[in-house]
Structure formats: structure tokens, C-alpha cells
Design a protein around this motif. Sequence first.
Motif, PDB file in Angstrom:
ATOM      1  N   LEU A  91       0.813  -1.214   0.000  1.00 20.74           N
ATOM      2  CA  LEU A  91       0.000   0.000   0.000  1.00 20.74           C
ATOM      3  C   LEU A  91       0.849   1.268   0.000  1.00 20.74           C
ATOM      4  O   LEU A  91       0.383   2.324  -0.396  1.00 20.74           O
ATOM      5  CB  LEU A  91      -0.922   0.019   1.230  1.00 20.74           C
ATOM      6  CG  LEU A  91      -2.004  -1.056   1.302  1.00 20.74           C
ATOM      7  CD1 LEU A  91      -2.723  -0.989   2.638  1.00 20.74           C
ATOM      8  CD2 LEU A  91      -3.002  -0.896   0.162  1.00 20.74           C
ATOM      9  N   THR A 127      -8.723  -4.581   7.790  1.00 18.63           N
ATOM     10  CA  THR A 127      -9.683  -3.497   7.568  1.00 18.63           C
ATOM     11  C   THR A 127      -9.210  -2.216   8.236  1.00 18.63           C
ATOM     12  O   THR A 127      -9.282  -1.129   7.655  1.00 18.63           O
ATOM     13  CB  THR A 127     -11.070  -3.897   8.119  1.00 18.63           C
ATOM     14  OG1 THR A 127     -11.464  -5.114   7.505  1.00 18.63           O
ATOM     15  CG2 THR A 127     -12.104  -2.823   7.815  1.00 18.63           C
ATOM     16  N   ARG A 130      -6.347  -0.801   6.162  1.00 20.34           N
ATOM     17  CA  ARG A 130      -6.832  -0.123   4.949  1.00 20.34           C
ATOM     18  C   ARG A 130      -7.466   1.225   5.313  1.00 20.34           C
ATOM     19  O   ARG A 130      -7.186   2.238   4.673  1.00 20.34           O
ATOM     20  CB  ARG A 130      -7.859  -0.995   4.226  1.00 20.34           C
ATOM     21  CG  ARG A 130      -8.429  -0.325   2.993  1.00 20.34           C
ATOM     22  CD  ARG A 130      -9.536  -1.149   2.376  1.00 20.34           C
ATOM     23  NE  ARG A 130      -9.926  -0.614   1.084  1.00 20.34           N
ATOM     24  CZ  ARG A 130     -10.821   0.338   0.917  1.00 20.34           C
ATOM     25  NH1 ARG A 130     -11.414   0.871   1.975  1.00 20.34           N
ATOM     26  NH2 ARG A 130     -11.118   0.775  -0.291  1.00 20.34           N
ATOM     27  N   ASN A 131      -8.333   1.226   6.329  1.00 12.31           N
ATOM     28  CA  ASN A 131      -8.997   2.477   6.706  1.00 12.31           C
ATOM     29  C   ASN A 131      -7.985   3.526   7.167  1.00 12.31           C
ATOM     30  O   ASN A 131      -8.125   4.708   6.872  1.00 12.31           O
ATOM     31  CB  ASN A 131     -10.014   2.218   7.824  1.00 12.31           C
ATOM     32  CG  ASN A 131     -11.200   1.404   7.344  1.00 12.31           C
ATOM     33  OD1 ASN A 131     -11.390   1.254   6.136  1.00 12.31           O
ATOM     34  ND2 ASN A 131     -11.978   0.872   8.252  1.00 12.31           N
ATOM     35  N   HIS A 133      -4.922   3.730   6.178  1.00 17.42           N
ATOM     36  CA  HIS A 133      -4.232   4.194   4.970  1.00 17.42           C
ATOM     37  C   HIS A 133      -5.098   5.195   4.196  1.00 17.42           C
ATOM     38  O   HIS A 133      -4.606   6.238   3.749  1.00 17.42           O
ATOM     39  CB  HIS A 133      -3.902   2.984   4.098  1.00 17.42           C
ATOM     40  CG  HIS A 133      -3.118   3.318   2.876  1.00 17.42           C
ATOM     41  ND1 HIS A 133      -1.917   3.981   2.921  1.00 17.42           N
ATOM     42  CD2 HIS A 133      -3.362   3.084   1.547  1.00 17.42           C
ATOM     43  CE1 HIS A 133      -1.461   4.149   1.692  1.00 17.42           C
ATOM     44  NE2 HIS A 133      -2.314   3.618   0.850  1.00 17.42           N
ATOM     45  N   VAL A 134      -6.375   4.867   4.059  1.00 13.07           N
ATOM     46  CA  VAL A 134      -7.293   5.775   3.350  1.00 13.07           C
ATOM     47  C   VAL A 134      -7.359   7.118   4.080  1.00 13.07           C
ATOM     48  O   VAL A 134      -7.319   8.186   3.448  1.00 13.07           O
ATOM     49  CB  VAL A 134      -8.701   5.145   3.232  1.00 13.07           C
ATOM     50  CG1 VAL A 134      -9.729   6.178   2.786  1.00 13.07           C
ATOM     51  CG2 VAL A 134      -8.675   3.967   2.266  1.00 13.07           C
ATOM     52  N   LEU A 153      -5.158   2.361  -3.984  1.00  6.76           N
ATOM     53  CA  LEU A 153      -4.913   1.339  -2.968  1.00  6.76           C
ATOM     54  C   LEU A 153      -4.015   0.195  -3.425  1.00  6.76           C
ATOM     55  O   LEU A 153      -3.051  -0.118  -2.758  1.00  6.76           O
ATOM     56  CB  LEU A 153      -6.250   0.807  -2.428  1.00  6.76           C
ATOM     57  CG  LEU A 153      -6.940   1.796  -1.502  1.00  6.76           C
ATOM     58  CD1 LEU A 153      -8.298   1.261  -1.092  1.00  6.76           C
ATOM     59  CD2 LEU A 153      -6.096   2.063  -0.278  1.00  6.76           C
ATOM     60  N   GLU A 208     -11.422  -6.927   1.348  1.00 10.20           N
ATOM     61  CA  GLU A 208     -11.418  -5.835   2.321  1.00 10.20           C
ATOM     62  C   GLU A 208     -10.280  -4.854   2.045  1.00 10.20           C
ATOM     63  O   GLU A 208     -10.467  -3.652   2.088  1.00 10.20           O
ATOM     64  CB  GLU A 208     -11.270  -6.400   3.740  1.00 10.20           C
ATOM     65  CG  GLU A 208     -12.575  -6.841   4.359  1.00 10.20           C
ATOM     66  CD  GLU A 208     -13.551  -5.684   4.542  1.00 10.20           C
ATOM     67  OE1 GLU A 208     -13.115  -4.596   4.953  1.00 10.20           O
ATOM     68  OE2 GLU A 208     -14.731  -5.869   4.252  1.00 10.20           O
ATOM     69  N   VAL A 209      -9.105  -5.399   1.763  1.00 12.09           N
ATOM     70  CA  VAL A 209      -7.953  -4.522   1.520  1.00 12.09           C
ATOM     71  C   VAL A 209      -8.189  -3.671   0.280  1.00 12.09           C
ATOM     72  O   VAL A 209      -7.866  -2.478   0.251  1.00 12.09           O
ATOM     73  CB  VAL A 209      -6.660  -5.361   1.361  1.00 12.09           C
ATOM     74  CG1 VAL A 209      -5.513  -4.479   0.900  1.00 12.09           C
ATOM     75  CG2 VAL A 209      -6.300  -6.038   2.679  1.00 12.09           C
ATOM     76  N   GLY A 211     -11.126  -3.027  -1.129  1.00 12.81           N
ATOM     77  CA  GLY A 211     -12.394  -2.308  -1.121  1.00 12.81           C
ATOM     78  C   GLY A 211     -13.298  -2.692  -2.276  1.00 12.81           C
ATOM     79  O   GLY A 211     -13.997  -1.850  -2.834  1.00 12.81           O
TER      80      GLY A 211
END
Lengths: 241, 100
Positions: A91, A127, A130-131, A133-134, A153, A208-209, A211
Motif C-alpha cells: 500500500l 480493515t 486499509r482504513n 491508509h485511506v 490502494l 477488504e484490503v 475495497g
Amino acid sequence: VHTASWRQVRAREVVGMRIGHRARPAVQARRSDPAVPGTPGTRWALGEAMGDQTDLPHERTVDDPVDALDDRFRAQVLPELEVLYRVARRLTRSPADAEDLVQDALIRAYRGFARFDGRHPRAWLLTILRNTHVNEIRKRRPDLLDDEIAQRLPARGPDGRDDGTSERALRNDFDPLVLDALARLTANHRAVIALVDLDDLSYQEAAEVLGVPVGTVMSRLHRARRKVRAHLEAAGFTEVH
Amino acid sequence: MRMRRRLPVPLPPRPDCHVVGAVLQAYLDGELGPKDAEVVAAHLEHCERCGIEQATVTRVIDAIRHQRPDLDPDPVERLGGFVESMIEHGGHAGPCARGD
């Protein structure tokens, strides 16, 4: 053993009540964290959507000291550190950024751990990763739309440049061909191959990663492998008689 | 623990090659539930055509997985230390964060 309600557990955390032996700073009151599934205001369907769970969510009791909660955190998180770091490397742009990202995600995970139902810690952590990172992308680039963030992503796949594959000695006759085949894939296909085949995530975890729905992971994976297969078959490999 | 994907409809007791072909990837990736996996395994036992397909796809997947990059163990070890430090400091980063 009397089972405490979530409200009691939360109250104990907020006031910093300790049953353990070590004196430590009080854990700060858990706030809603949009990066952590299970906290108010978040969507957390992973795991709940799976019908074939075999492990039950752990139960919190009034005899459940904070040390025991910490031990559970260790037991569920430490085995996943390698996967978290591998995914974070995909990522982010550098090993240092990946380590920072995992650290930020771990802090969020720890603070939200009281609400974690104990099922599928890897998926839960991915999750959060990822969140986190977002959120970081959003902080740096508030002008980006959600779709643009989603496109960022799957940053890197096994493209033979940044993930170390080019530095390894070739292990068998397949390797140059396979690397070549992987390099020819689209970014989306490479990302799915990287997460499922190289990082050993399940379809649901990869979804999940990235999205995207699980079905999208399956179809991208199928197409990506077919392309690799076609590349290898064109060179005379993989035929089994 | 790997989460298995549950098929919307269970496989028939004796699926044909078309059905097995559709779930072969999920089977090889360990994404089928145990009952469905048993059904697919039984089919692959006696069906030569599907057996060849399985061997070929397995070979491709193995070739891809062989490209798994070696991971530097140091960052993972540091992250383990970070977890301990964070727990010790009640959810705050602690002194060993950010490579200190």
C-alpha cells in the motif's frame, strides 16, 4: 462467572479501573474511530457475513483483568504482524512508510480492541490497516474523491521492481517467465495476485484490503491466473499429460 | 484462520465437470467449505479430465507463489516490540515507536 455487559466493560475502561498487577497509565476513553470496525458509526460486515464460523466471540467478564485483555490482544495480533507488514508494503511507497502505517493501525486496533468480537483477527486488522491508509491519503490529499483513493490502494503488485522479487536469485526455470507474465498484468490483476498468492490472504481479506466485492476478487484472480497460464503455456510449460 | 467462502447453493452430490470447473479455483485456494471440498475431491479422484486441469492450475499457482518475495524480518520484529511498548503505555506509541 458473572458476565459483564458491554456497557460495564466500557465503563471500566473509561474510568481506568484496573484489576491487573502492573501500574500503568489509564487507557484513554475509547472514542468512536472510523478506522476501526465495530466502533460506533462504522460498517463492519466482515465475519458477520460469513456463515461457517467455528470460533466463538470471546466473552468479557468482571474477572477479566486488563492484563488478560492485553494478552488476548497479543495472542490475536502478534501472529498477524508479518501479513500486516506485507500488505502495508504493497500500500505504501517505502518500508519506513509501511512500518509507520502498521504502527498507526496497531494503535487504533488496541484502542478499539474491547469492541472486537474476536472473530477473524486478520480480517479485522486488515480493515483497520486499509482504513488508516485511506485516512492518511485523505489527510494529505483532501481533494481526492473516494474513487481516486480506491484506485491508489493496490499500489504495487509483484512487478519485479519494488517488492524484492527482482533482488532474489531465480529459483527455477519458471521464474523469469512468471515474472514476465506478472509484469504484463494490469495493476488490478497484479494486486489480487499479490494479496492472495504472495501474501496468502483469503478472498474475503483481499476484498477488504482492495475495497471491492469478493466476487470481484475471484474473477480478477481467475483472469489473472489464466493470463499467467497462457503465457507459460505459450513457452511450453505447465502442460501435464 | 482462513475464512472459507460459502457457496450460495451447495454442490450436488455428484457434480459434473462444468460445476467442478467453476469452483476449482476456490477449491485449490482452500476457500470451499469442508463438505463442498469433499465433493470436489471425490470428483477429481475419478475424473481424468478434471484431474489434469487441477494439476495444471496447481502448477500455475505454485509457480506464482514461488515468486513470493523474501521479507526482511527486522521490521516485523520491531513491530512486535512496538506492540509490547504500546501495551505498556496504555495504547500510546511509547518510546520505541518510529524506529527510536
